[in-house]
Design a protein around this motif. Structure first.
Motif, PDB file in Angstrom:
ATOM      1  N   VAL A 169      54.570  72.872  28.528  1.00  0.00           N
ATOM      2  CA  VAL A 169      55.996  72.955  29.097  1.00  0.00           C
ATOM      3  C   VAL A 169      56.902  71.789  28.743  1.00  0.00           C
ATOM      4  CG1 VAL A 169      57.181  73.579  31.259  1.00  0.00           C
ATOM      5  CG2 VAL A 169      55.250  74.403  30.977  1.00  0.00           C
ATOM      6  N   LEU A 170      56.378  70.596  28.907  1.00  0.00           N
ATOM      7  CA  LEU A 170      57.333  69.505  28.599  1.00  0.00           C
ATOM      8  C   LEU A 170      57.529  69.364  27.214  1.00  0.00           C
ATOM      9  CD1 LEU A 170      55.514  66.689  31.108  1.00  0.00           C
ATOM     10  CD2 LEU A 170      57.700  67.937  31.205  1.00  0.00           C
ATOM     11  N   ASP A 171      56.563  69.844  26.031  1.00  0.00           N
ATOM     12  CA  ASP A 171      56.746  69.727  24.836  1.00  0.00           C
ATOM     13  C   ASP A 171      57.740  70.870  24.395  1.00  0.00           C
ATOM     14  OD1 ASP A 171      55.222  67.888  23.568  1.00  0.00           O
ATOM     15  OD2 ASP A 171      53.732  69.279  22.767  1.00  0.00           O
TER      16      ASP A 171
ATOM     17  N   ASP B 215      67.469  64.756  26.198  1.00  0.00           N
ATOM     18  CA  ASP B 215      67.086  64.237  24.957  1.00  0.00           C
ATOM     19  C   ASP B 215      66.415  62.798  25.039  1.00  0.00           C
ATOM     20  OD1 ASP B 215      67.754  64.449  21.904  1.00  0.00           O
ATOM     21  OD2 ASP B 215      68.122  62.186  22.624  1.00  0.00           O
ATOM     22  N   ALA B 216      66.746  62.168  25.895  1.00  0.00           N
ATOM     23  CA  ALA B 216      66.096  60.945  26.064  1.00  0.00           C
ATOM     24  C   ALA B 216      64.601  60.946  26.834  1.00  0.00           C
ATOM     25  CB  ALA B 216      66.815  59.962  27.176  1.00  0.00           C
ATOM     26  N   ALA B 217      64.460  61.944  27.588  1.00  0.00           N
ATOM     27  CA  ALA B 217      63.384  62.359  28.117  1.00  0.00           C
ATOM     28  C   ALA B 217      62.427  62.883  27.023  1.00  0.00           C
ATOM     29  CB  ALA B 217      63.408  63.483  29.241  1.00  0.00           C
ATOM     30  N   GLY B 218      62.937  63.431  26.343  1.00  0.00           N
ATOM     31  CA  GLY B 218      62.220  64.216  25.152  1.00  0.00           C
ATOM     32  C   GLY B 218      61.854  63.167  24.087  1.00  0.00           C
ATOM     33  N   LEU B 219      62.582  62.269  23.814  1.00  0.00           N
ATOM     34  CA  LEU B 219      62.208  61.130  22.869  1.00  0.00           C
ATOM     35  C   LEU B 219      61.050  60.362  23.579  1.00  0.00           C
ATOM     36  CD1 LEU B 219      63.466  58.999  20.654  1.00  0.00           C
ATOM     37  CD2 LEU B 219      64.666  57.726  22.407  1.00  0.00           C
TER      38      LEU B 219
END
Length: 204
Positions: free
Chosen positions: A4-6, A91-95
């Protein structure tokens, strides 16, 4: 939970890729390509370097999510632009998530901590580099004035150290991801910038 996070990270990265397509006045196909490359490029590069089948080719969600993001931007790009501050948070979380997961996977496959750290950064920023090259512009990575790659590098390094200390799994991944996230948000909030060469000013 990790998948899910991915998918959240993939969606946000795909939004940024599609928006570049809008700014470069590409058609819907170009937007979709940039969305997919931005979202999936880093992970594909990581898996190819590790000599394993790219995970993106074994999940329908990994393919569909960038297309959904591209469709949203295609129809509602002015609205997406307006909420970009919120998108930048994700976006920062995805990074953070991508650099931590990429580093851990590299360590699982036997890479040294140094090489795993570099591969973690590749996972996090590789898609953005490919996006910029396809869009005909200098990759943001090469003038990291808002500290995008630096937080990913530090987060990946922390993940590698934790792994060496036998502290891996989701707690370590979360710790490295949160560190990267916090550094990236702080860089945006306080306008931290990487230094230029001695004697060179930003106007040059």
């Amino acid at each position: 939970m990790n998948q899910v996070l991915d998918l959240v990270g993939i969606f946000v990265f795909a939004l940024s890729g599609a928006l570049v397509g809008v700014r470069r006045k590409l058609d819907v196909v170009g937007m979709a390509v940039l969305a997919a490359v931005t979202a999936l490029g880093g992970g594909i590069l990581r898996d190819l370097i590790l000599n394993v089948p790219p995970a993106a080719f074994f999940s329908v969600g990994y393919v569909v999510t960038p297309l959904i993001a591209a469709a949203i931007v295609f129809f509602w790009h002015p609205q997406v632009e307006r909420v970009m501050p919120v998108v930048n948070v994700f976006d920062a979380a995805g990074l953070g998530l991508f650099c931590a997961v990429g580093t851990e996977k590299a360590m699982d496959y036997g890479l040294s901590p140094l090489h795993a750290t570099l591969l973690g950064v590749t996972t996090a920023v590789g898609g953005g580099v490919l996006r910029d090259m396809l869009a005909g512009q200098i990759p943001v990575l090469l003038y990291d004035r808002q500290l995008y790659a630096v937080p990913a590098l530090l987060g990946s390094a922390v993940m590698a150290v934790l792994y060496v200390l036998d502290l891996h799994g989701w707690p370590a991944t979360l710790a490295a991801a949160v560190l990267t996230f916090a550094l990236r948000i702080a860089a945006v909030r306080f306008r931290f910038q990487a230094p230029l060469a001695r004697g060179v000013t930003a106007d040059e």
